[in-house]
Design an enzyme around this catalytic site. Structure first.
Site, short mmCIF file in Angstrom:
data_model
loop_
_atom_site.label_atom_id
_atom_site.label_comp_id
_atom_site.label_asym_id
_atom_site.label_seq_id
_atom_site.Cartn_x
_atom_site.Cartn_y
_atom_site.Cartn_z
N ASP A 34 10.44 5.11 -9.74
CA ASP A 34 10.02 5.71 -10.93
C ASP A 34 10.80 6.98 -11.00
O ASP A 34 11.10 7.35 -12.40
CB ASP A 34 8.51 5.93 -10.80
CG ASP A 34 7.59 4.46 -11.06
OD1 ASP A 34 8.35 3.59 -11.28
OD2 ASP A 34 6.51 4.70 -11.12
N SER A 77 0.81 -1.15 0.10
CA SER A 77 -0.07 -0.19 0.12
C SER A 77 0.66 1.23 0.11
O SER A 77 1.61 1.53 -0.95
CB SER A 77 -1.01 -0.11 1.29
OG SER A 77 -1.93 0.99 1.29
N LYS A 124 -0.29 -4.08 -3.64
CA LYS A 124 -1.58 -3.47 -3.37
C LYS A 124 -2.03 -2.01 -4.07
O LYS A 124 -1.20 -1.41 -3.71
CB LYS A 124 -1.70 -3.41 -1.66
CG LYS A 124 -3.40 -2.76 -1.43
CD LYS A 124 -3.50 -2.73 -0.09
CE LYS A 124 -5.01 -2.13 0.54
NZ LYS A 124 -4.95 -0.69 0.31
#
Length: 553
Positions: free
Chosen positions: A301, A290, A315
């Site tokens: 990223d 999460s 998740k």
């Protein structure tokens, strides 16, 4: 002419859309009336008297279970559980309790630092006899826990038996709001590398992470290891604020997309960062989920950190609490989230037809996305680490010694006696069980009625059954019998062979009794394979940068 054609096409679709909406609304109304009628007849005519809360509650639970495991209903009696999960706070005494298999009683396992339990003098191993006038004999952990919790400011008398002295002690304890320790430890490690351990994203945790990082920089940190292993997540906003410490202002970190327009949001960095160049390694594992995945995934990223460990949970769903009738609350999944590269890392596809089912997203079906530098990353299946390093695994004997199935409780008894004999011990970075102390523990295990299942023996039994079933056993019987003798249960051998792992287990528990969670975390870093690899990587600037550079095709 084009505008007229488009307008006609839109008008043509409106009756179809309206029909679909009408059909849906009719089905909802019909099914609700059917449900009401069925329960009314059950209540009037069923042979036994029904508990409305139980029967309808089961119906609600089954309905939600067909969706996803995160959409949950909390009736008024359980709303506090939801609030504790969201905030990390509850009103109680601030201690872990556990069931003692030998005594068949609930005992104090670990008081938290500066909390009512520790301040009242409760210690590891204390046997809980009563709370006020209510006896706690033959009660389970949940029952005792419900009596230890209550309104902040309320007091009670707890009666315990201290096993090392046999004395019965009475203590007055005043409950207060307890904040679970979400940042149990941070500190400087070798070679000017800072370390921060965060185990949940609860309210205001970003502020404490910020303070910790600034403090580490003041101490001269040249690199950071950010530990998100076993962090199940929490607040999305706190994750965004933590990432903002390391990346520039006005970068979109997360987009959420749901059925309703209000579920569609963008979360951007809003303040200037603290540091955009310090090398960072984020530690993750299969229980990193999460908000933790938003944090490590965003840093990955944006090529701001190297992610090290094993693949995360996966998740990619967002939940919000919704008020429902009679003071209940619904934790409702409303959206998917997407991190900077545009990917959603949800690992499981929840299908809602035929009562609901789950489907693991296969690696072959995941799509390629790209980091800021152009590195390939994929959606689905969680965050794949830039450098995979598997954690050390505990031997089977450790799980039994830790009390999972050990009716003798030999480990707990040894630790309680050790603590009673030692008013103080060395600091966590230096404490170590001596060989003589380990031999003492070993002799206790041999004298106790300690039993555990060896995995090799279980697998051999299964193999024998399979061989008999397929008709190969008789021909291979001598080999099976020889192997059975070699794999015979030998506790002495196992205690010697697994000495280092068992010592670490004992040391961790003992240190926690003196230095709490901060101490046990610090001690375990000495043995931590992933931690050692993270330190090595930060020191190797060439390898670190290579991991953040796209591979040449």
């Amino acid at each position: 002419m084009k505008k007229i054609i488009i307008s006609l096409l839109i008008l043509a679709t409106l009756p179809v859309m309206a029909q679909v909406d009408n059909d849906h609304n009719f089905k909802v109304t019909k099914d609700l009336e059917v449900f009401t009628d069925i329960y009314r007849y059950l209540d009037m005519m069923y042979v036994d008297t029904l508990d409305a809360d139980e029967v309808i509650g089961n119906g609600i639970d089954q309905m939600l279970r067909s969706l996803d495991p995160y959409t949950e209903y909390y009736p008024e009696s359980k709303v506090k559980n939801l609030q504790q999960m969201l905030t990390g706070k509850y009103a109680g005494i601030g201690a872990l309790i556990r069931y003692n298999q030998q005594l068949k009683r609930v005992v104090i396992d670990e008081p938290y630092k500066d909390m009512p339990a520790a301040e009242a003098g409760l210690k590891k191993g204390d046997i809980i006899l009563s709370i006020d006038d209510t006896l706690m004999t033959n009660k389970d952990v949940s029952y005792v826990s419900s009596h230890l919790r209550g309104d902040a400011g309320s007091s009670f008398i707890i009666k315990v038996k201290r096993p090392t002295t046999g004395k019965i002690l009475k203590m007055k304890v005043t409950r207060r709001s307890i904040q679970l320790p979400y940042l149990p430890y941070y500190g400087m490690q070798e070679n000017q590398i800072g370390y921060i351990n965060l185990n949940s994203f609860t309210e205001n945790c970003a502020k404490d992470v910020r303070r910790a990082f600034i403090d580490l920089k003041r101490q001269g940190a040249k690199g950071l290891i950010f530990d998100l292993r076993n962090n199940g997540g929490g607040s999305l906003q706190q994750a965004v604020e933590i990432v903002n410490m390391f990346v520039p202002k006005d970068i979109t970190l997360v987009r959420t997309k749901g059925k309703l327009a209000r579920a569609n949001r963008e979360y951007k960095t809003t303040v200037e960062p603290i540091d955009t160049v310090m090398p960072i390694v984020v530690l993750v594992n299969g229980n990193t989920a999460s908000a933790s995945e938003i944090t490590c995934g965003s840093l990955q990223d944006l090529d701001r950190a190297v992610v090290l460990g094993t693949r995360t949970f996966g998740k990619g769903l967002v939940q919000v609490p919704v008020d429902v009738a009679y003071n209940g609350q619904l934790k409702l999944t409303t959206a998917h989230y997407y991190i900077p590269s545009g990917r959603c890392i949800q690992a499981i596809n929840y299908k809602h037809k035929n009562g609901g089912s789950v489907e693991q997203v296969a690696d072959s079906l995941t799509r390629v996305f790209h980091t800021a530098n152009g590195r390939e990353v994929r959606d689905g299946g969680g965050i794949k680490p830039d450098l995979e390093v598997k954690a050390d695994t505990l031997p089977n004997i450790c799980f039994y010694l830790a009390g999972a199935r050990d009716s003798s409780e030999v480990l707990l008894n040894y630790e309680v006696d050790f603590i009673a004999k030692h008013p103080s011990i060395a600091t966590p970075d230096k404490f170590e069980l001596t060989d003589a102390e380990y031999d003492d523990f070993k002799q206790r295990v041999l004298k106790a009625d300690f039993k555990y299942d060896r995995e090799t023996e279980k697998y051999l039994k299964d193999l024998v059954k399979l061989a008999k079933f397929e008709g190969y056993y008789d021909d291979a019987k001598p080999e099976f019998e020889a192997l059975q003798k070699k794999l015979k249960h030998n506790v002495v051998k196992d205690l010697d062979y697994n000495k280092e792992a068992i010592k670490q287990l004992i040391e961790t528990d003992i240190v926690a009794a003196y230095y709490y969670q901060a101490g046990s975390t610090q001690l375990n870093l000495r043995y931590d394979r992933q931690m050692k690899e993270a330190i090595r990587l930060i020191q190797n600037k060439i390898e670190y940068q290579k991991l953040l550079t796209p591979k040449k095709k």
